[in-house]
Scaffold this active site. Sequence first.
Site, PDB file in Angstrom:
ATOM      1  N   GLU A  95      34.088   7.290 -14.736  1.00  9.40           N
ATOM      2  CA  GLU A  95      32.964   6.365 -14.693  1.00  9.40           C
ATOM      3  C   GLU A  95      33.370   5.002 -15.247  1.00  9.40           C
ATOM      4  OE1 GLU A  95      29.580   9.778 -14.670  1.00  9.40           O
ATOM      5  OE2 GLU A  95      29.518   8.405 -16.345  1.00  9.40           O
ATOM      6  N   CYS A 108      33.280  -1.959 -18.681  1.00 11.30           N
ATOM      7  CA  CYS A 108      33.659  -0.877 -19.587  1.00 11.30           C
ATOM      8  C   CYS A 108      34.438   0.150 -18.773  1.00 11.30           C
ATOM      9  CB  CYS A 108      32.386  -0.268 -20.174  1.00 11.30           C
ATOM     10  SG  CYS A 108      32.664   1.184 -21.211  1.00 11.30           S
ATOM     11  N   CYS A 115      38.090  13.818 -22.246  1.00 14.77           N
ATOM     12  CA  CYS A 115      38.618  13.412 -23.539  1.00 14.77           C
ATOM     13  C   CYS A 115      38.931  14.657 -24.343  1.00 14.77           C
ATOM     14  CB  CYS A 115      37.597  12.557 -24.289  1.00 14.77           C
ATOM     15  SG  CYS A 115      38.276  11.775 -25.779  1.00 14.77           S
ATOM     16  N   CYS A 119      34.527  14.681 -30.219  1.00 12.84           N
ATOM     17  CA  CYS A 119      33.562  14.104 -31.160  1.00 12.84           C
ATOM     18  C   CYS A 119      32.203  14.765 -30.914  1.00 12.84           C
ATOM     19  CB  CYS A 119      33.463  12.591 -30.982  1.00 12.84           C
ATOM     20  SG  CYS A 119      35.021  11.758 -31.365  1.00 12.84           S
ATOM     21  N   CYS A 122      29.303  13.002 -28.576  1.00 12.00           N
ATOM     22  CA  CYS A 122      29.691  12.261 -27.366  1.00 12.00           C
ATOM     23  C   CYS A 122      29.683  13.164 -26.134  1.00 12.00           C
ATOM     24  CB  CYS A 122      31.076  11.659 -27.556  1.00 12.00           C
ATOM     25  SG  CYS A 122      31.640  10.700 -26.129  1.00 12.00           S
ATOM     26  N   GLU A 170      40.357   8.514 -24.765  1.00  7.71           N
ATOM     27  CA  GLU A 170      40.856   7.836 -25.960  1.00  7.71           C
ATOM     28  C   GLU A 170      42.068   6.993 -25.545  1.00  7.71           C
ATOM     29  OE1 GLU A 170      40.211   7.153 -29.200  1.00  7.71           O
ATOM     30  OE2 GLU A 170      42.130   6.134 -29.026  1.00  7.71           O
ATOM     31  N   LEU A 224      33.901   4.531 -36.226  1.00  8.38           N
ATOM     32  CA  LEU A 224      33.910   5.045 -37.605  1.00  8.38           C
ATOM     33  C   LEU A 224      32.837   6.125 -37.824  1.00  8.38           C
ATOM     34  CD1 LEU A 224      35.420   4.669 -40.274  1.00  8.38           C
ATOM     35  CD2 LEU A 224      33.730   2.947 -40.914  1.00  8.38           C
ATOM     36  N   CYS A 343      26.714   4.052 -24.122  1.00  7.73           N
ATOM     37  CA  CYS A 343      27.814   4.570 -24.943  1.00  7.73           C
ATOM     38  C   CYS A 343      27.662   6.072 -25.132  1.00  7.73           C
ATOM     39  CB  CYS A 343      27.805   3.953 -26.334  1.00  7.73           C
ATOM     40  SG  CYS A 343      27.908   2.187 -26.344  1.00  7.73           S
TER      41      CYS A 343
HETATM   42  N1  SAH Z   1      37.609   7.201 -27.558  1.00  7.14           N
HETATM   43  C1  SAH Z   1      37.354   5.823 -27.831  1.00  7.14           C
HETATM   44  C2  SAH Z   1      36.683   5.143 -26.676  1.00  7.14           C
HETATM   45  C3  SAH Z   1      35.255   5.569 -26.406  1.00  7.14           C
HETATM   46  S1  SAH Z   1      34.260   4.222 -26.835  1.00  7.14           S
HETATM   47  C4  SAH Z   1      36.566   5.703 -29.110  1.00  7.14           C
HETATM   48  O1  SAH Z   1      36.227   6.739 -29.678  1.00  7.14           O
HETATM   49  O2  SAH Z   1      36.353   4.608 -29.595  1.00  7.14           O
HETATM   50  C5  SAH Z   1      32.695   4.845 -26.792  1.00  7.14           C
HETATM   51  C6  SAH Z   1      31.922   4.459 -28.042  1.00  7.14           C
HETATM   52  O3  SAH Z   1      30.638   5.054 -27.977  1.00  7.14           O
HETATM   53  C7  SAH Z   1      32.585   5.006 -29.292  1.00  7.14           C
HETATM   54  O4  SAH Z   1      32.369   4.163 -30.385  1.00  7.14           O
HETATM   55  C8  SAH Z   1      31.832   6.281 -29.460  1.00  7.14           C
HETATM   56  O5  SAH Z   1      31.973   6.791 -30.747  1.00  7.14           O
HETATM   57  C9  SAH Z   1      30.431   5.849 -29.112  1.00  7.14           C
HETATM   58  N2  SAH Z   1      29.576   6.963 -28.744  1.00  7.14           N
HETATM   59  C10 SAH Z   1      29.976   8.167 -28.295  1.00  7.14           C
HETATM   60  N3  SAH Z   1      28.907   8.944 -28.034  1.00  7.14           N
HETATM   61  C11 SAH Z   1      27.825   8.209 -28.325  1.00  7.14           C
HETATM   62  C12 SAH Z   1      26.438   8.460 -28.218  1.00  7.14           C
HETATM   63  N4  SAH Z   1      25.976   9.606 -27.733  1.00  7.14           N
HETATM   64  N5  SAH Z   1      25.600   7.464 -28.575  1.00  7.14           N
HETATM   65  C13 SAH Z   1      26.081   6.291 -29.000  1.00  7.14           C
HETATM   66  N6  SAH Z   1      27.369   5.996 -29.105  1.00  7.14           N
HETATM   67  C14 SAH Z   1      28.229   6.952 -28.771  1.00  7.14           C
END
Ligand code: SAH
Length: 363
Positions: A95, A108, A115, A119, A122, A170, A224, A343
């Site tokens: 996507e 984006c 992945c 996490c 996510c 990632e 973070l 996100c």
């Molecule tokens: N793997 C990388 C790139 C993904 S960026 C990373 O972790 O940074 C996607 C961003 O959205 C990251 O900051 C992730 O932590 C955040 N994210 C993931 N799931 C989310 C959710 N359900 N709601 C809001 N932000 C989320």
Amino acid sequence: MTAAYPVNLLGLDRVALEAYVAAMGERAFRAQQIFPWLHQRGVTDFAAMTNIGKALAARLSGEAVVTIPEMASEHLSEDGTRKWVLRLADGNAIETVFIPEALRNTLCISSQVGCALDCAFCATAQQGFNRNLTAAEIVGQVWFAEHRLRAERESPERVISNVVFMGMGEPLLNLKEVGPAIHILLDDLGYGLSRRRVTVSTAGVVPALDRLHEVAPVSLAVSLHAPDDALRDELVPLNKKYPIAELLAACRRYVARDARRRVTFEYAMLAGVNDSTAQARALAQLLRTVPAKVNLIPFNPFPGTSFERSSDAAIDRFRDILLAAGLVAVTRRTRGDSIRAACGQLAGVVKERTRRVVPIHAS
Ligand code: SAH
């Protein structure tokens, strides 16, 4: 030169394209001619590249390709955000999201199919991991979006002003392919983006952070989500391998040589999990020693999650504590929620998933 399979020129940065034409017995400047045809003009037919000569065009047609991911579907949100599901040659789908704003148009992009990081909050994690994207597939997303939007607008003017590696995957676990893709985005004969307008977002792959700086010191965002290791271990399991202190040290190294630079810290606001006033104070304390900007992201729900979004009041209170401590902090407005383009909502179509609990085997 006969390759086992045709090379997709979209993934070769200028140095690699020069080496490629040199291996064909051509002069290096041919690469400087081909490069803008591909990326700036969006031409994929070698015969249409009028200044490279018929002979070279014919040879390229025989041994190279320019393959763009195919559009499987397009979703338009009422706020103007657009999500494309792009199908890759092997049947996987990724996507890509276009986010128009007043002063910039951000794309984006994804760096992996699925992945491996798992996490907790996510949607991509639930898909599991299939494989890394190639540089050509990473650049292919930008090519697709840029040229589709230009055609739609019936204008040759550049549309995409910013690219963020915040889609599926990632990026720092795929730096081998992300690196050349970044070079192509920054190249004046490619997409011509300044390094501040390209952002790599990472969950914190510490050794690769130093390597990213060598590839190109693009903008850095770090996911973070927690002010202490105990909570971060749960939310971002990679933290067990690279705990917060090591991650912040790597962030300081990343911006050390550039006085005006800051690292963006992303913090998804999860009700009752990481949004208390005590946690806000702990976060402010933690980030004292890093040039930082904090992006608070209201949690975006997806099917099957048990997390909930913090209330607006909780988010404001959290932000105000950070601001009072002298940090730069903003709440990221949720975009594309209605089309699952926000996100953490990107899922794609991941075939033959593997679920790697320990994402990196060697360090
Ligand atoms: N793997 C990388 C790139 C993904 S960026 C990373 O972790 O940074 C996607 C961003 O959205 C990251 O900051 C992730 O932590 C955040 N994210 C993931 N799931 C989310 C959710 N359900 N709601 C809001 N932000 C989320």
